[in-house]
Every structure is written in C-alpha cells, then in structure tokens.
Design a protein around this motif. Sequence first.
Motif, mmCIF file in Angstrom:
data_model
loop_
_atom_site.group_PDB
_atom_site.id
_atom_site.type_symbol
_atom_site.label_atom_id
_atom_site.label_comp_id
_atom_site.label_asym_id
_atom_site.label_seq_id
_atom_site.Cartn_x
_atom_site.Cartn_y
_atom_site.Cartn_z
ATOM 1 N N MET A 1 121.574 -7.316 35.028
ATOM 2 C CA MET A 1 120.622 -6.339 34.554
ATOM 3 C C MET A 1 120.484 -6.451 33.036
ATOM 4 S SD MET A 1 120.765 -2.271 35.151
ATOM 5 C CE MET A 1 120.594 -1.277 33.712
ATOM 6 N N ILE A 2 119.265 -6.503 32.535
ATOM 7 C CA ILE A 2 119.016 -6.554 31.104
ATOM 8 C C ILE A 2 119.018 -5.136 30.564
ATOM 9 C CG2 ILE A 2 117.335 -7.163 29.327
ATOM 10 C CD1 ILE A 2 116.407 -9.415 31.166
ATOM 11 N N GLU A 3 119.793 -4.935 29.512
ATOM 12 C CA GLU A 3 119.872 -3.607 28.912
ATOM 13 C C GLU A 3 118.724 -3.415 27.934
ATOM 14 O OE1 GLU A 3 123.895 -4.169 27.447
ATOM 15 O OE2 GLU A 3 124.559 -2.674 28.886
ATOM 16 N N PRO A 4 118.203 -2.193 27.807
ATOM 17 C CA PRO A 4 117.099 -1.957 26.874
ATOM 18 C C PRO A 4 117.530 -2.183 25.427
ATOM 19 C CG PRO A 4 117.966 0.115 27.715
ATOM 20 C CD PRO A 4 118.660 -0.986 28.477
ATOM 21 N N ASP A 5 116.677 -2.798 24.658
ATOM 22 C CA ASP A 5 116.986 -3.035 23.251
ATOM 23 C C ASP A 5 115.700 -3.005 22.432
ATOM 24 O OD1 ASP A 5 117.849 -3.727 20.748
ATOM 25 O OD2 ASP A 5 118.907 -5.518 21.375
ATOM 26 N N TRP A 6 115.228 -1.833 22.178
ATOM 27 C CA TRP A 6 114.016 -1.585 21.404
ATOM 28 C C TRP A 6 114.124 -2.180 20.004
ATOM 29 C CZ3 TRP A 6 113.384 2.516 17.512
ATOM 30 C CH2 TRP A 6 112.051 2.760 17.176
ATOM 31 N N TYR A 7 115.316 -2.202 19.452
ATOM 32 C CA TYR A 7 115.505 -2.704 18.093
ATOM 33 C C TYR A 7 115.272 -4.215 18.012
ATOM 34 C CZ TYR A 7 117.396 1.943 17.786
ATOM 35 O OH TYR A 7 117.531 3.301 17.867
ATOM 36 N N CYS A 8 115.848 -4.978 18.924
ATOM 37 C CA CYS A 8 115.664 -6.441 18.910
ATOM 38 C C CYS A 8 114.259 -6.856 19.343
ATOM 39 C CB CYS A 8 116.679 -7.120 19.823
ATOM 40 S SG CYS A 8 118.306 -7.359 19.085
ATOM 41 N N THR A 9 113.692 -6.140 20.310
ATOM 42 C CA THR A 9 112.410 -6.577 20.852
ATOM 43 C C THR A 9 111.206 -6.111 20.047
ATOM 44 O OG1 THR A 9 112.292 -4.701 22.385
ATOM 45 C CG2 THR A 9 113.292 -6.749 23.211
ATOM 46 N N GLU A 10 111.312 -4.955 19.374
ATOM 47 C CA GLU A 10 110.138 -4.426 18.677
ATOM 48 C C GLU A 10 110.345 -4.121 17.196
ATOM 49 O OE1 GLU A 10 107.851 -1.476 20.782
ATOM 50 O OE2 GLU A 10 108.862 -2.007 22.652
ATOM 51 N N VAL A 11 111.461 -3.507 16.845
ATOM 52 C CA VAL A 11 111.646 -3.036 15.468
ATOM 53 C C VAL A 11 111.963 -4.177 14.503
ATOM 54 C CG1 VAL A 11 113.006 -1.559 13.944
ATOM 55 C CG2 VAL A 11 112.341 -0.734 16.216
ATOM 56 N N ILE A 12 113.017 -4.923 14.760
ATOM 57 C CA ILE A 12 113.454 -5.967 13.826
ATOM 58 C C ILE A 12 112.386 -7.051 13.646
ATOM 59 C CG2 ILE A 12 115.200 -7.756 13.404
ATOM 60 C CD1 ILE A 12 117.210 -5.721 14.792
ATOM 61 N N PRO A 13 111.710 -7.500 14.717
ATOM 62 C CA PRO A 13 110.630 -8.480 14.515
ATOM 63 C C PRO A 13 109.319 -7.851 14.015
ATOM 64 C CG PRO A 13 110.991 -8.145 16.858
ATOM 65 C CD PRO A 13 112.051 -7.359 16.131
ATOM 66 N N ARG A 14 109.323 -6.530 13.790
ATOM 67 C CA ARG A 14 108.179 -5.786 13.243
ATOM 68 C C ARG A 14 106.956 -5.814 14.157
ATOM 69 N NH1 ARG A 14 111.761 -5.765 9.595
ATOM 70 N NH2 ARG A 14 111.414 -4.753 7.607
ATOM 71 N N LEU A 15 107.185 -5.749 15.464
ATOM 72 C CA LEU A 15 106.075 -5.639 16.392
ATOM 73 C C LEU A 15 105.514 -4.222 16.411
ATOM 74 C CD1 LEU A 15 107.334 -7.862 19.335
ATOM 75 C CD2 LEU A 15 105.788 -8.462 17.464
ATOM 76 N N ILE A 16 106.283 -3.282 15.864
ATOM 77 C CA ILE A 16 105.786 -1.923 15.660
ATOM 78 C C ILE A 16 105.975 -1.580 14.189
ATOM 79 C CG2 ILE A 16 106.273 -1.180 18.011
ATOM 80 C CD1 ILE A 16 108.651 0.367 16.851
ATOM 81 N N ASP A 17 105.171 -0.661 13.726
ATOM 82 C CA ASP A 17 105.221 -0.258 12.325
ATOM 83 C C ASP A 17 106.316 0.774 12.116
ATOM 84 O OD1 ASP A 17 104.376 -0.151 9.651
ATOM 85 O OD2 ASP A 17 103.072 1.568 10.073
ATOM 86 N N VAL A 18 107.249 0.476 11.215
ATOM 87 C CA VAL A 18 108.290 1.430 10.840
ATOM 88 C C VAL A 18 108.297 1.568 9.321
ATOM 89 C CG1 VAL A 18 109.752 1.014 12.865
ATOM 90 C CG2 VAL A 18 110.117 -0.346 10.798
ATOM 91 N N ASP A 19 108.748 2.714 8.861
ATOM 92 C CA ASP A 19 108.872 2.997 7.436
ATOM 93 C C ASP A 19 110.247 2.511 6.975
ATOM 94 O OD1 ASP A 19 108.858 4.043 4.867
ATOM 95 O OD2 ASP A 19 108.984 6.138 5.522
ATOM 96 N N VAL A 20 110.294 1.354 6.335
ATOM 97 C CA VAL A 20 111.563 0.759 5.908
ATOM 98 C C VAL A 20 112.102 1.524 4.707
ATOM 99 C CG1 VAL A 20 112.675 -1.322 5.007
ATOM 100 C CG2 VAL A 20 110.956 -1.503 6.824
ATOM 101 N N VAL A 21 113.364 1.932 4.799
ATOM 102 C CA VAL A 21 114.043 2.650 3.724
ATOM 103 C C VAL A 21 114.891 1.678 2.914
ATOM 104 C CG1 VAL A 21 115.677 4.514 3.200
ATOM 105 C CG2 VAL A 21 114.034 4.768 5.082
ATOM 106 N N VAL A 22 115.670 0.837 3.598
ATOM 107 C CA VAL A 22 116.507 -0.185 2.973
ATOM 108 C C VAL A 22 116.519 -1.383 3.914
ATOM 109 C CG1 VAL A 22 118.835 -0.811 2.195
ATOM 110 C CG2 VAL A 22 118.039 1.533 1.884
#
Length: 114
Positions: A1-22
């Motif tokens: 079973m693949i575990e959910p990982d929103w950070y690796c799949t969307e956030v870190i590669p910037r597939l979604i817009d996030v407000d970067v602080v650091v």
Amino acid sequence: MIEPDWYCTEVIPRLIDVDVVVETDHVLAFRPPIPGFGTEHVIVVPKEHVRFLLELEPDLGAQLLTVVQEVAEQVVAEYGGCQVLTNLGDEQHNRHLHLHVAAGAGLARFISPR
C-alpha cells in the motif's frame, strides 16, 4: 500500500502554490494554501522523504530544527508565543515528517492566557 505524501508529490516539487517562509537545500517551511490551525500556521518539512520523526537522521534533524527555530522566532516575535507540533503513528495523517509552527486563535491551549 502506498502511503499518502502530499509533501513529496505536490508541495516540494511546487505543483501547488505555497507561501514559502524559509527554504534551504534540505528543508522547506511554508504556509499551506488551505488554513490549518491557528491564526499563523507554518509547516516545516525535510525535502527528502522521511516518514516520521523516529526515522530522521541526526544531520538532517539538526538542519530541520534550525529552520523550525528560525520560523518559531519570527512567530513568537509577532504573536508572543507559538506551538511546535508533530505527530507519529496513527496520529500522523500524512506519512512525511512535518512539523507545525502555529500561533493565535484556534490552538489547543495547555496554559491559561494571561
């Protein structure tokens, strides 16, 4: 079973817009696009996949904690205090280590406000 990982799949590669602080070579701190808890909410993640705190290597842990301290210092300066939180095991909704730095209305209070 693949575990959910929103950070690796969307956030870190910037597939979604996030407000970067650091951002460093190994750590990303950002405000999520959907409000979480608190008036201020910053999530801090290692850029490499680490499932949870117990699997974190010490060198990366030091880098992660340095960014958490930097973010927390900014939040405390603005709000007077903050919470730093991570979850493990069944309490962890996403299987990528992430720490929340949060302040303001909407937090669980462990002490009474002054």
